[in-house]
Design a protein around this motif. Structure first.
Motif, short mmCIF file in Angstrom:
data_model
loop_
_atom_site.label_atom_id
_atom_site.label_comp_id
_atom_site.label_asym_id
_atom_site.label_seq_id
_atom_site.Cartn_x
_atom_site.Cartn_y
_atom_site.Cartn_z
N ILE A 52 0.84 -1.20 0.00
CA ILE A 52 0.00 0.00 0.00
C ILE A 52 0.88 1.25 0.00
CG2 ILE A 52 -1.79 1.31 1.21
CD1 ILE A 52 -2.89 -1.27 2.30
N TYR A 53 2.02 1.18 0.68
CA TYR A 53 2.96 2.31 0.65
C TYR A 53 3.42 2.59 -0.78
CZ TYR A 53 7.44 4.71 0.68
OH TYR A 53 8.46 5.57 0.39
N ASP A 54 3.71 1.51 -1.53
CA ASP A 54 4.15 1.67 -2.92
C ASP A 54 3.08 2.38 -3.75
OD1 ASP A 54 6.54 0.42 -2.36
OD2 ASP A 54 5.84 -1.57 -3.01
N LEU A 55 1.81 2.19 -3.37
CA LEU A 55 0.70 2.79 -4.11
C LEU A 55 0.43 4.23 -3.67
CD1 LEU A 55 -1.60 2.09 -6.19
CD2 LEU A 55 -3.02 1.53 -4.21
N THR A 56 0.58 4.50 -2.37
CA THR A 56 0.20 5.81 -1.83
C THR A 56 1.38 6.71 -1.48
OG1 THR A 56 0.17 4.98 0.45
CG2 THR A 56 -1.87 4.78 -0.82
N HIS A 57 2.56 6.08 -1.27
CA HIS A 57 3.76 6.80 -0.81
C HIS A 57 3.55 7.45 0.55
CE1 HIS A 57 5.44 6.05 -4.74
NE2 HIS A 57 4.41 6.67 -5.31
N ASP A 58 2.68 6.86 1.36
CA ASP A 58 2.45 7.31 2.73
C ASP A 58 3.21 6.38 3.67
OD1 ASP A 58 1.49 7.96 5.26
OD2 ASP A 58 -0.54 8.38 4.55
N MET A 59 4.24 6.92 4.33
CA MET A 59 5.14 6.11 5.15
C MET A 59 4.42 5.43 6.32
SD MET A 59 8.19 4.97 5.48
CE MET A 59 9.13 6.03 4.37
N LYS A 60 3.28 5.97 6.75
CA LYS A 60 2.57 5.40 7.90
C LYS A 60 2.18 3.95 7.66
CE LYS A 60 0.59 9.85 9.31
NZ LYS A 60 -0.67 10.63 9.43
N PHE A 61 1.89 3.59 6.41
CA PHE A 61 1.46 2.22 6.11
C PHE A 61 2.56 1.20 6.43
CE2 PHE A 61 -1.60 4.54 3.42
CZ PHE A 61 -2.77 3.88 3.79
N LYS A 62 3.82 1.59 6.28
CA LYS A 62 4.93 0.66 6.50
C LYS A 62 5.16 0.39 7.98
CE LYS A 62 8.53 0.83 3.79
NZ LYS A 62 9.73 1.28 3.04
N ASN A 63 4.59 1.22 8.86
CA ASN A 63 4.83 1.09 10.29
C ASN A 63 3.68 0.39 11.03
OD1 ASN A 63 7.27 2.54 9.98
ND2 ASN A 63 6.17 4.49 10.11
N CYS A 64 2.69 -0.09 10.30
CA CYS A 64 1.52 -0.71 10.94
C CYS A 64 1.86 -2.07 11.53
CB CYS A 64 0.38 -0.86 9.94
SG CYS A 64 -0.36 0.71 9.46
N LYS A 65 1.25 -2.37 12.66
CA LYS A 65 1.47 -3.64 13.35
C LYS A 65 0.23 -4.54 13.32
CE LYS A 65 5.58 -2.32 14.46
NZ LYS A 65 6.73 -2.86 13.70
N THR A 66 -0.91 -4.00 12.91
CA THR A 66 -2.14 -4.81 12.81
C THR A 66 -2.86 -4.47 11.52
OG1 THR A 66 -3.63 -3.20 13.87
CG2 THR A 66 -2.42 -4.70 15.33
N MET A 67 -3.74 -5.38 11.10
CA MET A 67 -4.56 -5.13 9.91
C MET A 67 -5.53 -3.98 10.16
SD MET A 67 -4.20 -6.68 7.03
CE MET A 67 -3.33 -8.07 6.28
N GLY A 68 -5.97 -3.84 11.40
CA GLY A 68 -6.87 -2.75 11.73
C GLY A 68 -6.22 -1.39 11.53
N GLN A 69 -4.93 -1.29 11.84
CA GLN A 69 -4.21 -0.04 11.59
C GLN A 69 -4.12 0.26 10.10
OE1 GLN A 69 -0.43 -0.48 13.60
NE2 GLN A 69 -1.36 -0.52 15.64
N LEU A 70 -3.88 -0.76 9.30
CA LEU A 70 -3.85 -0.58 7.85
C LEU A 70 -5.23 -0.15 7.34
CD1 LEU A 70 -1.74 -3.67 6.71
CD2 LEU A 70 -1.08 -1.27 6.49
N LEU A 71 -6.27 -0.78 7.85
CA LEU A 71 -7.63 -0.43 7.45
C LEU A 71 -7.93 1.02 7.81
CD1 LEU A 71 -10.48 -1.26 6.42
CD2 LEU A 71 -10.98 -1.97 8.77
N TYR A 72 -7.57 1.42 9.03
CA TYR A 72 -7.79 2.80 9.47
C TYR A 72 -7.10 3.79 8.53
CZ TYR A 72 -6.88 7.15 11.93
OH TYR A 72 -6.75 8.48 12.23
#
Length: 365
Positions: free
Chosen positions: A315-335
């Protein structure tokens, strides 16, 4: 890409956390029912269910001993009343349990219950499944973020789902799509683009053609087709982003080919933006409900660490938003995925408002 490499072979069922259970209670999803999934497993035998063409449907019709049949029938009528009426037994005399079918295909292994009104022979189905937290998140997200409302109940380890009416996607593609007019094919192509985008935004995976239905809606002078997901087993589990984009499943190749033949690239982009905007509006209008659900999901365990890490990178490759690379749960990615869509919509809306105001000022000058 080969299907085995795209999807994991087996997804485990995840338990419902205390916080998710409290959420379900708050929104009247957690209601006591008189029968459990395990009760329906006590069938005495079964026969294969064939379709009108004599092909195996992968369902078997089960039957119970005389000692258990009456109790099971009464309990299933009660579930129907809770799901579709006021929960009382007043309508029991008008109902008949015509069939209890069991499917061993897939992860959920559901029971399909056919309930008939004996006064007019109208009937409908509902499903009894084992509770799985990721499936519950999928159902609730569909209810909040899609154009459709869903009715389901949860009690301990049993999940009750209403039937979603429509023509199974694989059946429609094989038997009905060839007879559609060119205009209808173009409209279906548009709907598939929107469906594809909606699944990716809310991380609903495995939308192969037999996991969604085509719903024909008759307008005054033509037929409009809608696409609805019917299987929510793969909500926020897999690590590959392609799993959340129906276009990459070989079962949907005909639909993808139709999009390529019927829609210009600019139209595809337009429909993607329309769907993102629609989802963003639903996120905003849902208020605290979506916030409560996603905050619970952020703390929940519904996937494997390697899946979370891989999906975050993609998802980071698609959005270039660094926050996605630091997620520890699927819920964080969904958020973050939902927040990304909402923020982009709000930024564009604000820009349009400012441009309009600046235009007015310039006009006055």
């Amino acid at each position: 890409m080969a299907q085995e490499r795209l999807m994991s072979k087996k997804k485990p069922a995840y338990p419902v956390s205390e916080k998710l259970d409290a959420y379900l209670e708050k929104y009247n999803r957690n209601i006591e029912i008189p029968i459990f999934y395990e009760d329906l497993l006590r069938f005495a035998g079964s026969v294969v269910v064939y379709d009108d063409n004599g092909e195996d449907t992968l369902w078997v019709r089960v039957y119970y001993s005389d000692a258990e049949r009456q109790e099971i029938d009464q309990s299933l009528k009660s579930v129907y009343s809770i799901l579709h009426s006021d929960g009382s037994d007043r309508i029991f005399q008008y109902l008949n349990i015509d069939a209890v079918d069991y499917c061993t295909f897939g992860n959920s292994k559901p029971f399909r219950i056919k309930v008939r009104n004996i006064l007019n022979d109208n009937f409908l189905y509902f499903y009894v499944k084992k509770t799985d937290a990721s499936r519950i998140y999928g159902l609730e997200l569909e209810h909040i973020l899609s154009p459709y409302h869903l009715n389901f109940l949860v009690h301990e380890d049993t999940l009750i789902e209403e039937h979603i009416a429509g023509i199974p996607g694989d059946v429609f593609i094989k038997e009905m799509l060839p007879d559609c007019t060119e205009s209808e094919k173009a409209q279906l192509a548009k709907e598939f683009v929107k469906f594809n985008e909606r699944c990716m935004i809310r991380l609903l995976g495995d939308m192969r053609s037999y996991n969604y239905v085509i719903v024909p809606m008759h307008d005054f002078d033509h037929v409009i087709y809608k696409i609805r997901a019917i299987d929510f087993d793969q909500q926020s589990y897999e690590g590959k982003l392609k799993v959340y984009r129906p276009q990459f499943f070989k079962e949907n190749y005909t639909m993808v080919e139709m999009v390529q033949n019927k829609l210009l690239p600019d139209s595809v982009d337009q429909y993607k933006i329309e769907e993102r905007s629609a989802v963003a509006k639903r996120i905003i209008s849902s208020g605290e409900r979506i916030n409560r659900l996603v905050n619970i999901c952020k703390e929940d365990n519904i996937s494997l660490p390697e899946n979370i890490e891989l999906l975050g990178k993609q998802i980071y490759d698609l959005t270039h938003d660094m926050k996605f690379k630091n997620c520890k749960t699927m819920g964080q990615l969904l958020y973050l995925a939902l927040d990304f869509v909402k923020r982009n919509y709000q930024d564009v809306s604000m820009k349009q408002i400012l441009d309009k105001k600046l235009g007015i000022k310039r006009g006055k000058q």
